[in-house]
Design a protein around this motif. Structure first.
Motif, PDB file in Angstrom:
ATOM      1  N   ILE A 118     -30.129   9.225  56.503  1.00 22.63           N
ATOM      2  CA  ILE A 118     -29.685   7.886  56.894  1.00 22.63           C
ATOM      3  C   ILE A 118     -30.665   7.318  57.911  1.00 22.63           C
ATOM      4  CG2 ILE A 118     -27.849   6.602  58.077  1.00 22.63           C
ATOM      5  CD1 ILE A 118     -25.906   8.711  56.888  1.00 22.63           C
ATOM      6  N   LEU A 119     -31.070   6.086  57.682  1.00 17.67           N
ATOM      7  CA  LEU A 119     -31.913   5.352  58.629  1.00 17.67           C
ATOM      8  C   LEU A 119     -31.040   4.316  59.321  1.00 17.67           C
ATOM      9  CD1 LEU A 119     -34.572   4.262  59.887  1.00 17.67           C
ATOM     10  CD2 LEU A 119     -34.919   2.954  57.763  1.00 17.67           C
TER      11      LEU A 119
ATOM     12  N   ALA B   4     -29.077  14.152  57.733  1.00 17.29           N
ATOM     13  CA  ALA B   4     -30.170  13.919  58.672  1.00 17.29           C
ATOM     14  C   ALA B   4     -30.223  12.425  58.974  1.00 17.29           C
ATOM     15  CB  ALA B   4     -31.495  14.385  58.088  1.00 17.29           C
ATOM     16  N   VAL B   5     -30.776  12.080  60.135  1.00 18.43           N
ATOM     17  CA  VAL B   5     -30.805  10.671  60.527  1.00 18.43           C
ATOM     18  C   VAL B   5     -32.132  10.335  61.213  1.00 18.43           C
ATOM     19  CG1 VAL B   5     -29.659  11.094  62.756  1.00 18.43           C
ATOM     20  CG2 VAL B   5     -29.558   8.816  61.712  1.00 18.43           C
ATOM     21  N   ILE B   6     -32.632   9.159  60.888  1.00 16.65           N
ATOM     22  CA  ILE B   6     -33.795   8.588  61.564  1.00 16.65           C
ATOM     23  C   ILE B   6     -33.293   7.397  62.368  1.00 16.65           C
ATOM     24  CG2 ILE B   6     -36.042   7.476  61.292  1.00 16.65           C
ATOM     25  CD1 ILE B   6     -36.281   8.957  58.589  1.00 16.65           C
TER      26      ILE B   6
ATOM     27  N   ILE C  95     -35.133   8.425  51.858  1.00 16.51           N
ATOM     28  CA  ILE C  95     -34.041   7.908  52.690  1.00 16.51           C
ATOM     29  C   ILE C  95     -32.962   7.345  51.775  1.00 16.51           C
ATOM     30  CG2 ILE C  95     -33.406   6.296  54.523  1.00 16.51           C
ATOM     31  CD1 ILE C  95     -36.353   6.396  55.446  1.00 16.51           C
ATOM     32  N   ASP C  96     -31.718   7.759  51.997  1.00 16.72           N
ATOM     33  CA  ASP C  96     -30.637   7.439  51.070  1.00 16.72           C
ATOM     34  C   ASP C  96     -29.824   6.216  51.450  1.00 16.72           C
ATOM     35  OD1 ASP C  96     -30.733   9.895  49.198  1.00 16.72           O
ATOM     36  OD2 ASP C  96     -30.763  10.768  51.205  1.00 16.72           O
ATOM     37  N   MET C  97     -29.760   5.890  52.728  1.00 17.26           N
ATOM     38  CA  MET C  97     -28.969   4.736  53.150  1.00 17.26           C
ATOM     39  C   MET C  97     -29.563   4.141  54.418  1.00 17.26           C
ATOM     40  SD  MET C  97     -24.919   4.407  54.119  1.00 17.26           S
ATOM     41  CE  MET C  97     -24.420   4.626  52.416  1.00 17.26           C
TER      42      MET C  97
ATOM     43  N   ILE D  52     -34.134   0.557  50.111  1.00 15.16           N
ATOM     44  CA  ILE D  52     -33.067   1.515  50.382  1.00 15.16           C
ATOM     45  C   ILE D  52     -31.740   0.757  50.364  1.00 15.16           C
ATOM     46  CG2 ILE D  52     -32.177   3.184  52.064  1.00 15.16           C
ATOM     47  CD1 ILE D  52     -35.052   3.106  53.324  1.00 15.16           C
ATOM     48  N   PRO D  53     -30.676   1.309  49.788  1.00 17.66           N
ATOM     49  CA  PRO D  53     -29.366   0.643  49.854  1.00 17.66           C
ATOM     50  C   PRO D  53     -28.969   0.347  51.301  1.00 17.66           C
ATOM     51  CG  PRO D  53     -29.285   2.463  48.305  1.00 17.66           C
ATOM     52  CD  PRO D  53     -30.620   2.560  48.986  1.00 17.66           C
ATOM     53  N   VAL D  54     -28.496  -0.886  51.546  1.00 19.71           N
ATOM     54  CA  VAL D  54     -28.209  -1.350  52.902  1.00 19.71           C
ATOM     55  C   VAL D  54     -26.704  -1.562  53.085  1.00 19.71           C
ATOM     56  CG1 VAL D  54     -28.699  -3.111  54.648  1.00 19.71           C
ATOM     57  CG2 VAL D  54     -30.434  -2.555  52.932  1.00 19.71           C
TER      58      VAL D  54
END
Length: 416
Positions: free
Chosen positions: A116-117, A140-142, A195-197, A216-218
């Motif tokens: 997730i970003l 995981a997260v950015i 990145i998935d979301m 990326i899906p928002v």
């Protein structure tokens, strides 16, 4: 470090993190909470550097309030992390399933989203909220905070990464982008392979930028043009208490009341009461509907129609008189942001009409809009408040950070 390297590291960390159980994830969360308390002075010193920078940049008091950390706010953040640790882990939960006529056993099982970003502005608490929810759900997260949170976020990410190492989890499951270069952000928004979301938290400009530039899906949300409609059967003295809470408890939040709608049938009685009470709370009213003798009051300004579709994020409140519930609902449809809307009424039928016809993530009957919050809803913390309709809506807690997979089992079964 390049953005693609960062994203690849996050993807690998998400794969590793998905293998850990609830016990180890909770150990990391409790370690984060303890470290926030232990390093409180260090965090506050870094935060003061960010506050000083924000003041030199002419950033508004409302945004500085979102940026500011105090010992009490740090304690609240630590407590929220502990609350997340105590929640049930949704990962691995069987949603439903059964055995088909073919003999195939199928189940829908919750799994992490992956990477997730999160892009956010002026809210260091988001760093910990998002990190704790992502860790609990095996994501995981950015983190990409604003340049005005550079020093605070540096300390907070260090706290999280040290706790991960202490618990034996992959350190790079939580990473931060500290360079404010917009080209780096644009590059990140194209990395849908890793990145998935994407979850932006900020003003309308940030959300629009992400929608226009991301592959990326928002998940969009967090913009709160919130309304409260005082219907003619409402208890007027108690109504003022709810309005005051919704407007003044913390004016800079997205669930704060921005426009008050008053039924014309009670306006003559109610508006003077409202002006008397709210002006003592330093609320500036914006309206063309007050009696002329009240309109002269310094705290009552003419209504600016453009402000009806914008967040004040301050001690300012639009007041509009409407002819009944239909006009109130139409006003909300025109100017609302699908965040939080409330009606004060003693009429059950009208309350149900409001609930059914108002399109918002959270709709209230006889309550303040300030409750739209992950902790208040029993979700622990929240990663965002989604105002869209796909995948997640309202405060996004643990389940909103999972998806599901179909797990299918046979006995060397073949399809006929």
């Amino acid at each position: 470090m390049t953005t693609i390297t960062l994203a690849k590291q996050a993807k690998q960390a998400s794969i590793a993190l998905a293998q850990f159980g609830n016990t180890q994830k909770n150990q990391a969360l409790f370690a984060i909470a303890d470290a926030l308390e232990e390093r409180c002075a260090e965090i506050l010193a870094a935060n003061q550097q960010d506050i000083a920078y924000a003041q030199t940049q002419g950033i508004s008091p409302a945004i500085i309030d979102r940026l500011l950390l105090t010992p009490e706010r740090i304690q609240e953040i630590a407590n929220d992390v502990r609350n997340v640790a105590k929640l049930a882990d949704p990962v691995g939960q069987i949603i439903d399933g059964g055995v088909l006529d073919s003999g195939l056993k199928i189940q829908r099982q919750r799994v992490p989203l992956g990477v997730i970003l999160t892009i956010y502005e002026s809210r260091p608490n988001v760093t910990i909220d998002v990190a704790s929810l992502c860790l609990k759900t095996g994501n995981a997260v950015i983190l990409r905070g604003g340049k005005e949170t550079k020093f605070t976020n540096g300390i907070l990410v260090d706290v999280v990464q040290n706790a991960l190492e202490q618990a034996g989890l992959p350190k790079l499951a939580v990473q931060a982008v500290t360079d404010p270069d917009r080209n780096l952000l644009l590059a990140l928004l194209k990395l849908d392979r890793y990145i998935d979301m994407l979850i932006p938290r900020g003003g309308a400009g940030l959300h629009q930028f992400c929608k226009e530039n991301s592959t990326i899906p928002v998940i969009v949300g967090g913009i709160g043009v919130c309304h409260l409609y005082v219907e003619q059967t409402a208890d007027l003295s108690r109504a003022i208490q709810v309005i005051a809470n919704a407007k003044t408890q913390r004016p800079s939040t997205c669930n704060t009341l921005e426009t008050l709608l008053v039924d014309r049938a009670i306006a003559e009685r109610f508006l003077p009461m409202l002006a008397e009470q709210l002006t003592t709370l330093n609320v500036t009213l914006h309206s063309d509907d007050f009696p002329s003798e009240l309109q002269k009051n310094a705290n009552i300004q003419p209504l600016d129609p453009e402000k009806l579709s914008q967040e004040w994020l301050s001690l300012d409140l639009n007041v509009v008189v409407v002819d009944g519930i239909e006009q109130a609902i139409e006003h909300i449809r025109t100017y609302g942001s699908q965040h939080s809307e409330s009606i004060l009424t003693a009429n059950y039928a009208l309350a149900q009409q409001f609930v059914q016809q108002v399109d918002a993530a959270a709709v209230y009957i006889n309550a303040s809009t300030r409750f739209t919050d992950g902790a208040q809803f029993g979700l622990g913390a929240e990663v965002a408040v989604s105002t869209q309709k796909l995948h997640a809506r309202g405060p996004m807690g643990l389940e909103a950070l999972t998806t599901y997979k179909w797990v299918c089992e046979g006995d060397y079964l073949t399809r006929v």
